[in-house]
Design a protein around this motif. Structure first.
Motif, PDB file in Angstrom:
ATOM      1  N   PHE A   3      34.703  38.867  39.646  1.00 32.58           N
ATOM      2  CA  PHE A   3      36.080  38.747  40.270  1.00 32.58           C
ATOM      3  C   PHE A   3      36.955  37.653  39.188  1.00 32.58           C
ATOM      4  N   PRO A   4      36.047  36.625  38.946  1.00 39.48           N
ATOM      5  CA  PRO A   4      36.837  35.607  38.255  1.00 39.48           C
ATOM      6  C   PRO A   4      37.330  35.976  36.905  1.00 39.48           C
ATOM      7  N   THR A   5      36.616  37.052  36.219  1.00 34.75           N
ATOM      8  CA  THR A   5      36.936  37.694  34.976  1.00 34.75           C
ATOM      9  C   THR A   5      38.302  38.570  35.426  1.00 34.75           C
ATOM     10  N   SER A   6      38.174  39.432  36.534  1.00 37.94           N
ATOM     11  CA  SER A   6      39.498  40.114  36.861  1.00 37.94           C
ATOM     12  C   SER A   6      40.446  39.538  37.214  1.00 37.94           C
ATOM     13  N   ALA A   7      40.437  38.379  37.850  1.00 36.48           N
ATOM     14  CA  ALA A   7      41.586  37.367  38.216  1.00 36.48           C
ATOM     15  C   ALA A   7      41.962  36.600  36.989  1.00 36.48           C
ATOM     16  N   ARG A   8      41.279  36.188  36.220  1.00 41.42           N
ATOM     17  CA  ARG A   8      41.938  35.541  34.934  1.00 41.42           C
ATOM     18  C   ARG A   8      42.676  36.375  34.064  1.00 41.42           C
ATOM     19  N   THR A   9      42.080  37.554  33.881  1.00 36.76           N
ATOM     20  CA  THR A   9      42.871  38.608  33.006  1.00 36.76           C
ATOM     21  C   THR A   9      44.017  39.117  33.896  1.00 36.76           C
ATOM     22  N   ALA A  10      44.228  39.061  35.201  1.00 32.56           N
ATOM     23  CA  ALA A  10      45.513  39.487  35.815  1.00 32.56           C
ATOM     24  C   ALA A  10      46.269  38.241  35.856  1.00 32.56           C
ATOM     25  N   GLN A  11      45.956  37.294  35.773  1.00 27.67           N
ATOM     26  CA  GLN A  11      46.937  36.014  35.825  1.00 27.67           C
ATOM     27  C   GLN A  11      47.591  36.128  34.357  1.00 27.67           C
ATOM     28  N   LEU A  12      46.697  36.165  33.443  1.00 29.88           N
ATOM     29  CA  LEU A  12      47.414  36.433  32.019  1.00 29.88           C
ATOM     30  C   LEU A  12      48.183  37.336  31.696  1.00 29.88           C
ATOM     31  N   MET A  13      48.028  38.492  32.144  1.00 34.51           N
ATOM     32  CA  MET A  13      48.970  39.716  32.143  1.00 34.51           C
ATOM     33  C   MET A  13      50.283  39.384  33.037  1.00 34.51           C
ATOM     34  N   TRP A  14      50.211  38.689  34.054  1.00 31.24           N
ATOM     35  CA  TRP A  14      51.409  38.253  34.857  1.00 31.24           C
ATOM     36  C   TRP A  14      52.103  37.284  33.916  1.00 31.24           C
ATOM     37  N   GLU A  15      51.517  36.385  33.409  1.00 29.86           N
ATOM     38  CA  GLU A  15      52.173  35.271  32.578  1.00 29.86           C
ATOM     39  C   GLU A  15      52.812  35.935  31.356  1.00 29.86           C
ATOM     40  N   LYS A  16      52.140  36.934  30.748  1.00 32.18           N
ATOM     41  CA  LYS A  16      52.678  37.828  29.293  1.00 32.18           C
ATOM     42  C   LYS A  16      54.142  38.343  29.938  1.00 32.18           C
ATOM     43  N   SER A  17      53.871  38.841  31.015  1.00 28.57           N
ATOM     44  CA  SER A  17      54.976  39.944  31.590  1.00 28.57           C
ATOM     45  C   SER A  17      56.120  38.941  32.416  1.00 28.57           C
ATOM     46  N   ASN A  18      55.755  37.994  33.174  1.00 25.65           N
ATOM     47  CA  ASN A  18      56.720  37.250  33.773  1.00 25.65           C
ATOM     48  C   ASN A  18      57.052  35.851  33.168  1.00 25.65           C
ATOM     49  N   GLY A  19      56.097  35.439  32.300  1.00 25.47           N
ATOM     50  CA  GLY A  19      56.336  34.254  31.770  1.00 25.47           C
ATOM     51  C   GLY A  19      56.211  32.968  32.642  1.00 25.47           C
ATOM     52  N   GLU A  20      55.485  33.344  33.606  1.00 26.26           N
ATOM     53  CA  GLU A  20      54.940  32.441  34.897  1.00 26.26           C
ATOM     54  C   GLU A  20      53.448  32.325  34.988  1.00 26.26           C
ATOM     55  N   ARG A  21      52.697  31.042  34.690  1.00 24.18           N
ATOM     56  CA  ARG A  21      51.590  30.817  34.929  1.00 24.18           C
ATOM     57  C   ARG A  21      51.315  30.406  36.399  1.00 24.18           C
ATOM     58  N   LEU A  22      50.557  31.267  37.157  1.00 22.02           N
ATOM     59  CA  LEU A  22      50.445  31.279  38.656  1.00 22.02           C
ATOM     60  C   LEU A  22      49.025  30.335  38.908  1.00 22.02           C
ATOM     61  N   ASP A  23      48.965  29.952  40.156  1.00 22.55           N
ATOM     62  CA  ASP A  23      48.107  29.091  40.558  1.00 22.55           C
ATOM     63  C   ASP A  23      46.686  29.472  40.837  1.00 22.55           C
ATOM     64  N   GLY A  24      46.666  30.866  40.966  1.00 18.17           N
ATOM     65  CA  GLY A  24      45.464  31.559  41.540  1.00 18.17           C
ATOM     66  C   GLY A  24      45.761  33.115  41.711  1.00 18.17           C
ATOM     67  N   VAL A  25      44.581  33.651  42.051  1.00 15.04           N
ATOM     68  CA  VAL A  25      44.659  35.369  42.362  1.00 15.04           C
ATOM     69  C   VAL A  25      43.988  35.285  43.834  1.00 15.04           C
ATOM     70  N   LEU A  26      44.800  36.320  44.537  1.00 14.43           N
ATOM     71  CA  LEU A  26      44.156  36.445  45.998  1.00 14.43           C
ATOM     72  C   LEU A  26      44.032  37.886  45.972  1.00 14.43           C
ATOM     73  N   SER A  27      42.859  38.786  46.323  1.00  9.22           N
ATOM     74  CA  SER A  27      42.718  40.149  46.347  1.00  9.22           C
ATOM     75  C   SER A  27      42.307  40.507  47.753  1.00  9.22           C
ATOM     76  N   LEU A  28      42.781  41.534  48.373  1.00  2.23           N
ATOM     77  CA  LEU A  28      42.500  42.217  49.642  1.00  2.23           C
ATOM     78  C   LEU A  28      42.721  43.484  49.685  1.00  2.23           C
ATOM     79  N   ASP A  29      41.939  44.368  50.551  1.00  2.00           N
ATOM     80  CA  ASP A  29      42.317  45.708  50.555  1.00  2.00           C
ATOM     81  C   ASP A  29      42.535  46.226  51.962  1.00  2.00           C
ATOM     82  N   PRO A  30      42.807  47.503  52.232  1.00  2.00           N
ATOM     83  CA  PRO A  30      43.541  47.999  53.351  1.00  2.00           C
ATOM     84  C   PRO A  30      42.639  47.648  54.462  1.00  2.00           C
ATOM     85  N   VAL A  31      41.272  47.729  54.311  1.00  2.00           N
ATOM     86  CA  VAL A  31      40.313  47.516  55.474  1.00  2.00           C
ATOM     87  C   VAL A  31      40.373  46.121  55.728  1.00  2.00           C
ATOM     88  N   ALA A  32      40.506  45.208  54.842  1.00  2.00           N
ATOM     89  CA  ALA A  32      40.590  43.807  55.391  1.00  2.00           C
ATOM     90  C   ALA A  32      42.068  43.869  56.044  1.00  2.00           C
TER      91      ALA A  32
END
Length: 611
Positions: free
Chosen positions: A303-332
């Motif tokens: 997940f750290p690989t997934s989260a870092r990658t997703a964060q960088l994608m968001w930054e490239k798309s929106n110009g915003e560096r976020l503080d972290g990544v939270l993930s959950l599914d419908p069962v949660a």
């Protein structure tokens, strides 16, 4: 002969008799002292034993008081607990007791008993008391998310006391682990070993509590607002950490208050060219798609690989560096809805899109609604994304209402973390180092990984939403030792339970409609199995026959990958055979969380001997 010689012998005999008499008196005196000392030591041992038993009997009451949020009763119980452990410690550290510990055989037994009593008192006095004091200082209802601010100051103040308790238990564990039990009496060794096991378990729990108390205030925005990328994983299309991140949003957390912002779909972000850089090992196993599409960031189970990658994608798309990544599914989400109670869909647009779906979602219907019925009742994928985003907003709104029972919510989140349905990554290196020590971090290497951990992960290759219909089990079917190395076989059984006419009865968006050359209704899955560190993947057996497979390594762990296809009603079994395993602890299985309860997927070990 001298004139005096006749009288010399009798005098010598008399001296000898007097000396023997004195010696006899001393022997008798010593015997009396030893008998008295033994009686005294025996009485001390009896006191220590009875006081420790009385202390142990109070533990269920203490646990019950804390579970019922009864701080007064918990404090009273701890006071009694400390009185009993203090008396046991005094009895087992009596001066005469200490003096006798230097004697052979009996000495080590008395010393070990003394250490057990001392450790029990340290845990009660330096562990339980600070914990209960911290418990008393916290208003647990005030720590439940609300629409307003949360008072996080008491939680920050409690952190040092929880850390102190964890330290006391850690020191006691180290002290008891240094005692050699091989030559001890069973009456002493048995309670010593029992104390070790219980304290070790308690140590892990307290270390977790100390870390949580330290991290939580800052991560909940105690000092400044935090903004996290929220990935909603859709288990109907599996990815290694759960499901495709269909809907994404920004979760704003400010002094504990929650607010969803910037909701969108992963598809709307498009392709990233050039792709986000991924390390060579994972790029070899999972392809460069991880860094190209948001929908594929979690093809890897790390997940750290997934989260870092997703964060960088968001930054490239929106110009915003976020503080972290939270993930959950419908069962949660279903666990959370069990805590919040049902929610009503209030947004008029979402109501209209989901007019043929339940107007009220609860813990029992949310999974089927989001992962199956929504596709059957909503034709347009873009409208499905709006419906998912609206549902997530309603659920987070229920969380922020302040009406949730704190204990139920904590249990729901704990269950989600335990089943790896809730994952968290922090952009702060220090925070992430701590998170990575626990299942919440979703790592495949490091302190959180059991030495004998085996992982089985699923990635959809259909390009559809058919995984809702796939039922799986994972089980260790061989565990033996040959030439000093361990051999373990992990069996993965998969069945497509979709209706026979799935190609016609299910929506094209669900079946894939023949995309990528896969017949509609058929499910294609890439099954990825991880062995322990430094192990090898030797063979893969499908339904009794050896088959070709891809063998790689990730963070020094053996990785085997095989692809299966299942038409409706079909099932298949893969056996991943690992060898050259140096670890000899009990195998532990970790799997991709699917729509099934994890307890139904991971089956009890059923081993066969080495051939």
């Amino acid at each position: 002969m001298s004139p005096n010689s006749g009288s010399t012998a009798p005098r010598s005999k008399r001296k000898i008799r007097r000396r023997l008499k004195k010696a006899g008196i001393w022997v008798v005196a010593l015997a009396i002292v030893l008998i008295a000392g033994s009686a005294w030591i025996g009485s001390r041992a009896s006191i220590a034993k009875s006081e420790l038993q009385a202390a142990t009997a109070l533990l269920p009451d203490l646990k019950s008081s804390i579970a019922e949020n009864d701080a007064v009763s918990a404090a009273e119980t701890v006071e009694s607990l400390v009185q009993h452990t203090g008396k046991a410690r005094d009895a087992a550290n009596d001066p005469l007791w200490k003096a006798v510990t230097v004697l052979p055989w009996i000495g080590p037994n008395l010393q070990a008993a003394s250490e057990v009593a001392t450790s029990a008192d340290d845990v009660a006095r330096l562990g339980a008391m600070p914990l209960v004091e911290a418990f008393q200082s916290l208003d647990w209802r005030a720590l439940t998310p609300t629409a307003g601010e949360m008072d996080l100051a008491p939680l920050k103040a409690a952190a040092p006391r929880v850390q102190s308790a964890a330290y006391a238990v850690r020191e006691s564990v180290q002290r008891l682990n240094q005692i050699e039990t091989g030559n001890l009496m069973p009456e002493v060794s048995a309670p010593l070993i029992d104390a070790r096991e219980k304290l070790k378990a308690l140590q892990g729990e307290l270390d977790s509590a100390a870390d949580a108390a330290t991290l939580a205030p800052n991560m909940l925005g105690a000092d400044s607002p935090r903004r996290y990328l929220l990935l909603m994983q859709n288990n109907a299309e599996t990815r290694a950490t759960g499901g495709i991140p269909g809907a994404v949003a920004v979760l704003n957390v400010d002094k504990g208050s929650l607010k969803l912002e910037s909701q969108t779909s992963a598809a709307a972000l498009g392709a990233f060219v050039p792709p986000i850089a991924i390390d060579a090992e994972q790029r070899t196993i999972y392809s460069g798609r991880i860094g190209k599409f948001m929908q594929d960031v979690n093809l890897t189970p790390d997940f750290p690989t997934s989260a870092r990658t997703a964060q960088l994608m968001w930054e490239k798309s929106n110009g915003e560096r976020l503080d972290g990544v939270l993930s959950l599914d419908p069962v949660a989400l279903s666990f959370i809805l069990d805590a919040t109670g049902p929610i009503d869909i209030k947004d008029p647009i979402v109501q209209e899109i989901g007019r043929n779906l339940p107007a009220q979602l609860n813990g029992k219907n949310v999974v089927q609604t989001l992962l199956s019925d929504a596709y059957a009742k909503i034709d347009e994928p873009s409208l499905q994304d709006i419906y998912f985003a609206g549902t997530a907003k309603e659920i987070f709104g229920a969380l922020a209402s302040g009406k949730t029972d704190p204990k139920k919510l904590m249990d729901a989140i704990s269950k989600g973390v335990e089943e790896r349905r809730i994952l968290l990554w922090s952009n702060n290196v220090e925070e992430e180092t701590t998170i990575g020590q626990y299942p919440l971090g979703g790592t495949v290497s490091g302190a959180a990984i059991s030495p004998a951990q085996f992982g089985v992960y699923f990635n959809d290759g259909t390009g559809a939403k058919m995984d809702y219909w796939v039922k799986r089990t994972v089980q260790v079917v061989k565990d033996c030792t040959r030439d000093g190395y361990r051999e373990v076989a992990v069996r993965v059984t998969s069945k497509n339970t979709a209706p026979a006419d799935a190609a016609e009865s299910l929506p094209a968006y669900v079946t894939g409609d023949g995309a990528f050359g896969i017949p509609a209704g058929t499910v294609q899955t890439n099954v990825v199995a991880y062995g322990p560190f430094q192990s090898n993947i030797d063979t893969v057996v499908k339904d009794g026959e050896k088959i070709p497979f891809a063998a790689q390594r990730h963070s020094q762990r053996a990785v085997g990958t095989s692809t299966i296809r299942l038409a409706p009603g079909e099932s298949t079994t893969l056996d991943f055979n690992f060898g050259h395993i140096v670890q000899h602890s009990e195998p532990m299985l970790v799997v991709t969380p699917t729509t099934q309860p994890v307890k139904d997927v991971i089956q009890a070990t059923s081993v066969s001997p080495c051939e």
